[in-house]
Each structure stands twice: as C-alpha cells, then as structure tokens.
Design an enzyme around this catalytic site. Structure first.
Site, PDB file in Angstrom:
ATOM      1  N   ASP A 204       0.952  -1.158  -0.083  1.00 55.53           N
ATOM      2  CA  ASP A 204      -0.053  -0.118  -0.066  1.00 55.53           C
ATOM      3  C   ASP A 204       0.946   1.275  -0.032  1.00 55.53           C
ATOM      4  O   ASP A 204       0.608   2.149   0.827  1.00 55.53           O
ATOM      5  CB  ASP A 204      -0.835  -0.083   1.307  1.00 55.53           C
ATOM      6  CG  ASP A 204      -2.072   1.067   1.019  1.00 55.53           C
ATOM      7  OD1 ASP A 204      -2.328   1.513  -0.074  1.00 55.53           O
ATOM      8  OD2 ASP A 204      -2.509   1.406   2.297  1.00 55.53           O
ATOM      9  N   ASP A 221       3.699   1.944   7.785  1.00 51.67           N
ATOM     10  CA  ASP A 221       2.484   1.240   7.546  1.00 51.67           C
ATOM     11  C   ASP A 221       2.534  -0.005   6.481  1.00 51.67           C
ATOM     12  O   ASP A 221       2.313   0.039   5.497  1.00 51.67           O
ATOM     13  CB  ASP A 221       1.430   2.112   7.325  1.00 51.67           C
ATOM     14  CG  ASP A 221       0.037   1.507   7.425  1.00 51.67           C
ATOM     15  OD1 ASP A 221       0.092   0.173   7.895  1.00 51.67           O
ATOM     16  OD2 ASP A 221      -0.932   2.114   7.100  1.00 51.67           O
TER      17      ASP A 221
END
Length: 331
Positions: A204, A221
């Site tokens: 992502d 993340d």
C-alpha cells in the site's frame, strides 16, 4: 467475529486501557495520546517519560492472525537490517507483538518528517532507489501466511462486499453491478495474459505512507504487506496527465534499476491494479460501515452523489483498460 462485534470490541479501547497496555511492556507515557490518521487499526502517538516519541498500533480484531502479523514484522526487520528506511516495530524482551486484555498491539519509533512531494523529481528518484533496494531483498523469499494480490483476492472480494452494501441507491444497483462485473472481467483477461512477479511487497505504498525526513524517504505502515507484482509498489507514485506520468515513471524506473530488475511487461498491469484498488476500497468501506469511526469520517459514502461518482469512475476505468499502457522500454 462479525463487523459489528469487531466495532464494539474497538469501542472498549479506552484511553485508560491504552495507557495500561503501553505500561504493561515497561513504557510510561508522559504526554497525552494523539490519534493518527488510521481507520483500519487504532494508532496513537505519544512521548514517554524519557523524552522519546513512539507510535502505538492496536490491530483490528480478527483481521490478521498473529502468524500473519509476525510475518509482516519479520519482513520489516529484514529490511531494517538491510538499511531500508522504514518504521519497524520495536522488540521489547524479544517480542514485537504484544497482548493486553484481548487486544494486540505493537510499538514503533515515531518518524518525524514532512509530506513526500510526488511532483518533486529529486524526491521521486530517491524513493525509486529505495523501492528498488527493498524489492531486491524482498525477492529472497515469499510470505507464507499473508495474502497474494490478484483479481480474485482483491477484485472478487471487493466486488462482492460492495454489491452487498445496503447504502447503494436501488436505481444505481443494476448499473453498478453491470459495469463493475464487466470491469473485473477485463482485468482478469489482461492479468491472465501476463506472468506477474510474485515478490513480497509493501502493498500500500501510496504517497501518504512515505515521509520525507532529513535523511530522505521513510516508509511507514506495512499493514497491507502481501505477495504480488513489483509494479504495485510503484504505480501509486504516478499522477497528472499521461506525459507527466511518463516522466515520473522514467525517473522512478531509472532509479529503481540501480538496485533491482523491473519487468517492463508489468506496466500493462497498472490500470488493472487501479481498477482493483477501486473495487477493494469500496468493498472495504462497505465491510467496515458498522464501525462507528467510518460513518463519522466517511459520511459521503452514504449519499447518492457518491455512488453516481463511483459509477462514472468505474466506467472511465473500463476505457483506461482499453488504452495503450505506459511503456518506456520496448517489449
């Protein structure tokens, strides 16, 4: 656990419980808890009594198993050892995934920095170099427990979840089903013609997950880390019209190729991946709507205007798939 019970479970994550959980691993917050922009999990920044800044992430119940989370952690440790600039969870007494009263959480160092500027070609070059390095190490093995990115795992699932959403106006339900079903068929047909690489990915890597620090880029993340084609970690850096994207792609791939090989045929998957992201995003919002945080932060999802806009976006994406892909190298 159902979506409703998962949301209820998160509602019990009070500031007092968060502080108790952090203190259970020997870290003592001195400042208040600053909520960070995360909806899938619950993420907070704080300063401890020794002056260090940390980020604590509480994982959404029932989303990933402990094995899947620890596999992500192991990947970050491997990249950290290779001096890839990313936020890896801290090990405390040799443990990176902690448990407290039914919650699972991890502690990260807080990475200070400003927003990554996608239209800054010098920054884009540096990001391309580090993605190339990251992928070079990522090819060493594959995830065994985490998912693989494909039209089935992202497309079929996202489409089913979206079409089950009760927020879609009745008069738009049939047109949306028709266009999204046709779009996914297009994606599958193109995908089957390729032989995409299957390496470990950030998964992502959009500009919001890159911070610009005094030492260059910092990746954060890896919650969506997965196996998949290398181009997945590159295409979200491209923006603007086709000429702008061509230039950005040239900068990215020239820097990337200093450290790793890129298969140009994967450029044919960019619009497929964009389509899968559209389906996955709408499916995600549908799936999480029972979490009180979602109606509060995404109120437009329940409006007719939003679904009309999505119908237009899906239709436009069908046309994108019919256009020649970006291509800098003959193949």
């Amino acid at each position: 656990m159902s979506n409703t019970s998962a949301a209820f479970h998160f509602s019990g994550l009070t500031p007092e419980l968060i502080l108790d959980a952090i203190e259970s691993i020997g870290i003592y917050p001195e400042s208040g808890l600053l909520p960070l922009n995360s909806y899938e999990n619950r993420v907070y920044q704080f300063r401890c009594d020794r002056g260090q800044r940390y980020v604590v992430k509480f994982y959404r119940p029932e989303r990933w198993s402990d094995v899947q989370i620890l596999e992500e952690h192991a990947f970050t440790f491997e990249l950290q050892e290779a001096e890839i600039p990313l936020a890896a969870p801290l090990k405390i007494d040799g443990i990176s995934l902690h448990h407290y009263q039914g919650y699972r959480f991890a502690l990260f160092p807080s990475i200070g920095g400003r927003s990554f500027e996608v239209d800054n070609l010098e920054q884009l070059e540096a990001v391309g170099q580090f993605i190339g390095r990251m992928h070079q190490y990522a090819k060493g093995s594959r995830f065994q427990a985490r998912i693989a990115m494909s039209p089935q795992s992202f497309g079929d699932t996202g489409l089913a979840e979206m079409m089950a959403c009760e927020l879609i106006p009745v008069k738009l339900l049939s047109p949306l089903r028709e266009v999204t079903t046709a779009l996914l068929q297009q994606v599958k047909a193109i995908w089957q013609q390729q032989t995409p690489s299957k390496i470990r990915l950030h998964g992502d890597l959009h500009p919001g997950n890159i911070l610009w620090t005094p030492d260059g880029p910092g990746f954060v993340d890896l919650d969506d880390a997965c196996n998949g084609p290398a181009v997945q970690d590159l295409w979200m850096m491209l923006n603007g019209d086709r000429n702008q994207q061509q230039l950005q792609l040239e900068v990215l791939l020239e820097a990337y190729s200093e450290f790793g090989d890129f298969h140009p045929a994967e450029l044919k998957l960019i619009e497929c991946l964009r389509a899968l992201r559209l389906l996955h995003y709408n499916g995600w919002l549908s799936r999480r709507w029972q979490d009180p945080a979602f109606p509060r932060h995404f109120p437009w999802f329940a409006t007719e205007d939003y679904w009309r806009q999505q119908l237009q976006l899906f239709t436009e994406q069908q046309q994108r798939l019919l256009q020649p892909p970006l291509s800098l190298i003959p193949y």
